[in-house]
Design an enzyme around this catalytic site. Structure first.
Site, mmCIF file in Angstrom:
data_model
loop_
_atom_site.group_PDB
_atom_site.id
_atom_site.type_symbol
_atom_site.label_atom_id
_atom_site.label_comp_id
_atom_site.label_asym_id
_atom_site.label_seq_id
_atom_site.Cartn_x
_atom_site.Cartn_y
_atom_site.Cartn_z
ATOM 1 N N HIS A 113 94.886 36.809 58.936
ATOM 2 C CA HIS A 113 93.793 36.993 57.984
ATOM 3 C C HIS A 113 93.134 35.676 57.587
ATOM 4 O O HIS A 113 92.032 35.670 57.035
ATOM 5 C CB HIS A 113 94.275 37.760 56.741
ATOM 6 C CG HIS A 113 95.130 36.977 55.808
ATOM 7 N ND1 HIS A 113 96.510 37.049 55.810
ATOM 8 C CD2 HIS A 113 94.817 36.101 54.811
ATOM 9 C CE1 HIS A 113 96.992 36.275 54.860
ATOM 10 N NE2 HIS A 113 95.998 35.680 54.238
ATOM 11 N N ASP A 143 100.191 40.120 61.175
ATOM 12 C CA ASP A 143 99.387 39.106 60.477
ATOM 13 C C ASP A 143 99.747 37.703 60.945
ATOM 14 O O ASP A 143 99.806 36.761 60.163
ATOM 15 C CB ASP A 143 99.560 39.218 58.961
ATOM 16 C CG ASP A 143 98.468 38.452 58.198
ATOM 17 O OD1 ASP A 143 97.390 38.244 58.789
ATOM 18 O OD2 ASP A 143 98.710 38.067 57.047
ATOM 19 N N ASN A 215 97.730 29.220 50.285
ATOM 20 C CA ASN A 215 99.093 29.084 50.810
ATOM 21 C C ASN A 215 99.307 29.935 52.070
ATOM 22 O O ASN A 215 100.245 29.681 52.832
ATOM 23 C CB ASN A 215 100.129 29.526 49.774
ATOM 24 C CG ASN A 215 100.529 28.416 48.820
ATOM 25 O OD1 ASN A 215 100.295 28.509 47.621
ATOM 26 N ND2 ASN A 215 101.130 27.353 49.351
ATOM 27 N N SER A 216 98.475 30.950 52.262
ATOM 28 C CA SER A 216 98.662 31.862 53.387
ATOM 29 C C SER A 216 98.731 31.114 54.709
ATOM 30 O O SER A 216 97.879 30.267 55.000
ATOM 31 C CB SER A 216 97.512 32.874 53.447
ATOM 32 O OG SER A 216 97.568 33.763 52.361
ATOM 33 N N GLY A 272 107.759 57.284 69.294
ATOM 34 C CA GLY A 272 106.887 58.440 69.172
ATOM 35 C C GLY A 272 107.381 59.449 68.159
ATOM 36 O O GLY A 272 107.440 60.651 68.450
ATOM 37 N N VAL A 273 107.744 58.984 66.982
ATOM 38 C CA VAL A 273 108.191 59.880 65.916
ATOM 39 C C VAL A 273 107.524 59.487 64.608
ATOM 40 O O VAL A 273 107.123 58.344 64.418
ATOM 41 C CB VAL A 273 109.728 59.847 65.715
ATOM 42 C CG1 VAL A 273 110.439 60.400 66.922
ATOM 43 C CG2 VAL A 273 110.211 58.447 65.387
ATOM 44 N N VAL A 274 107.399 60.464 63.721
ATOM 45 C CA VAL A 274 107.019 60.206 62.336
ATOM 46 C C VAL A 274 108.269 60.436 61.495
ATOM 47 O O VAL A 274 108.915 61.479 61.615
ATOM 48 C CB VAL A 274 105.888 61.140 61.877
ATOM 49 C CG1 VAL A 274 105.599 60.941 60.389
ATOM 50 C CG2 VAL A 274 104.629 60.895 62.699
#
EC number: 3.4.21.107
Length: 473
Positions: A113, A143, A215-216, A272-274
């Site tokens: 970001h 990120d 700081n990122s 491939g699961v929720v």
């Protein structure tokens, strides 16, 4: 007597001094760490070319010639200036962040970001020199971004092992909060393996180190001067530091960096699961001794889990002998695996332990959304739940990848309304039994036990989850 009191008072004073000296000796001294590490920490600024906003000025510019010089100068400074060629000029957006050098030939780690959508990336070193950086690659899911500057024999940082960190350990951050280069802040590790919303593949290190805008992308150190994380996010209600900061473990970041360096993209394991968390009520409904594991709420058609025999309602307890305490543990472990590797799962199915083995796939770039549909053939329940349900049409079953289930057409006053069910929800399982028709649903509802947690699997807008409830009678 006076001498005795004086002696005791002196001894007590010496004891307090000794305690103070001991406490002072136990506090870490970061001076040497900061001195050695700072040269490898960099400030990052970016420039993004944006279209010039045209300034609309109604009417003619006022005639300033008749005003006294001091007033004319004031108005000339205050009035907006029209561009000579409207629309042809560019304005620049700048962002400030931090990063650190990981190789002496100029590879730099930072946050995605910090450099996202940048047209130009400028890296400022500790000696105030500036270098233009090239973006080698970025991974929005973690990120992490990898940059490259031209250089030789640049100062670098040593990489540590986040797994060896303990909660309560001292840590130090160096970065550029609000543009103040090489600011050092210290604190302790507050927790490990934190999962944040929409951040399924990073087991964050939580700290109370002061982290602020700028700081990122900067490094988080242990007391040995080794980088153990990249400072990435904060929890805040004010926009500034509030005592809760999160860092990406350096082993996760280095794995991403190596993949970006070699192939330009990142590959992650995928089953491939929720899944969802197993709370106390769900644990009771599935016959578990305590809340633990990852409850499978949905299995993707033709995915690795489906081919490996994993079923809806299974509770995953371990992966390759690594226990799954929280459901968030599973994505962390699977995401770190390579496509094609073997996953040995221990699951609870209908109260029995089973072992399943499957081949891990590669996480797709974009997940497919399941669609909802229409239905017909309404049948009311016995009103123990207070819902009217209907059969699913063949087209709906195909679009939702279901073999059975019923759709809620009406929610009446009763338990269903209290637990938040609403028209359009699809019920596929009730009390650990598959629902293949409205008739089956009605039969199962009649036999539901009283005063015990009962589970129900519901699809809403294509997303599946288990909920629990209790019937009083």
């Amino acid at each position: 007597m006076l001498n005795l009191r004086t002696s005791l008072s002196g001894l007590f004073s010496l004891f307090l001094l000794a305690q103070a000296s001991l406490a002072h000796a136990e506090l870490p001294d970061f001076t040497e760490l900061v001195e050695q590490a700072s040269p490898a920490v960099v400030n990052i600024s970016t420039r993004q070319n944006l279209p010039q906003r045209e300034v609309a000025i109604q009417g003619q510019m006022p005639d300033l010639q008749g005003l006294p010089p001091q007033f004319r100068e004031f108005f000339e400074r205050s009035l907006p200036q029209m561009p000579r060629n409207p629309g042809s000029r560019q304005r620049e957006a700048q962002s400030l962040g931090s990063g650190f050098i990981i190789s002496d030939d100029g590879y730099i780690l930072t946050n995605n970001h910090v450099v996202a959508d940048a047209d130009e990336i400028i890296v400022r070193l500790s000696d105030r020199s500036e270098l233009q950086a090239k973006l080698i690659g970025a991974d929005p899911r973690t990120d992490v971004a990898l940059l490259k500057v031209e250089g030789k024999n640049l100062p670098t940082l040593k990489v540590g092992k986040p797994d060896e960190l303990k909660v309560g350990s001292w840590v130090l951050a160096i970065g550029s909060p609000f543009g103040f280069d090489h600011s050092a802040t210290a604190g302790i590790v507050s927790a490990k393996g934190r999962s944040l919303p929409n951040e399924n593949y990073v087991p964050f290190i939580q700290t109370d180190v002061a982290i602020n805008p700028g700081n990122s992308g900067g490094p988080l150190f242990n007391l040995d001067g080794q980088v153990i994380g990249i400072n990435s996010q904060i929890y805040t209600r004010s926009g500034g530091f509030m005592g809760v900061s999160f860092a990406i473990p350096i082993d996760v970041a280095m794995d991403v960096a190596n993949q970006l360096k070699s192939g330009g993209k990142v590959s992650r394991g995928w089953l491939g699961v929720v899944i969802q968390e197993v709370n106390k009520d769900l644990a009771e409904s599935f016959g578990l001794e305590k809340p633990a594991g990852a409850l499978v709420a949905q299995v993707m058609e033709d995915g690795p889990a489906a081919k490996g025999g994993l079923q809806v309602g299974d509770v995953i307890l371990s992966l390759n002998d690594q226990p799954i305490i929280l459901s968030a543990d599973l994505p962390h472990l699977v995401g770190a695996m390579k496509a094609g590797s073997k996953a040995d799962l221990e699951v609870i199915r209908e109260g029995e332990r089973k072992r399943l083995q499957m081949t891990v796939g590669s996480l797709p770039e974009d997940g497919d959304e399941l669609a909802a549909g229409e239905s017909s053939g309404v049948e009311r329940s016995s009103n123990r739940l207070g819902v009217a349900v209907a059969e699913l049409a063949a087209e709906q079953k195909k679009s939702l990848d279901l073999r059975g289930g019923v759709v809620i057409k009406e929610v009446q006053d009763g338990p269903a309304a209290l637990i938040g069910l609403r028209p359009g929800d699809v019920i596929t399982h009730l009390n650990n039994q598959a629902i293949d028709s409205a008739k089956t649903f009605t039969t199962v509802v009649k036999e539901l036990p009283a005063n015990r947690s009962v589970s129900m699997r519901v699809l809403r807008e294509g997303r599946a989850s288990f909920i629990t409830f209790k019937l009083s009678e």
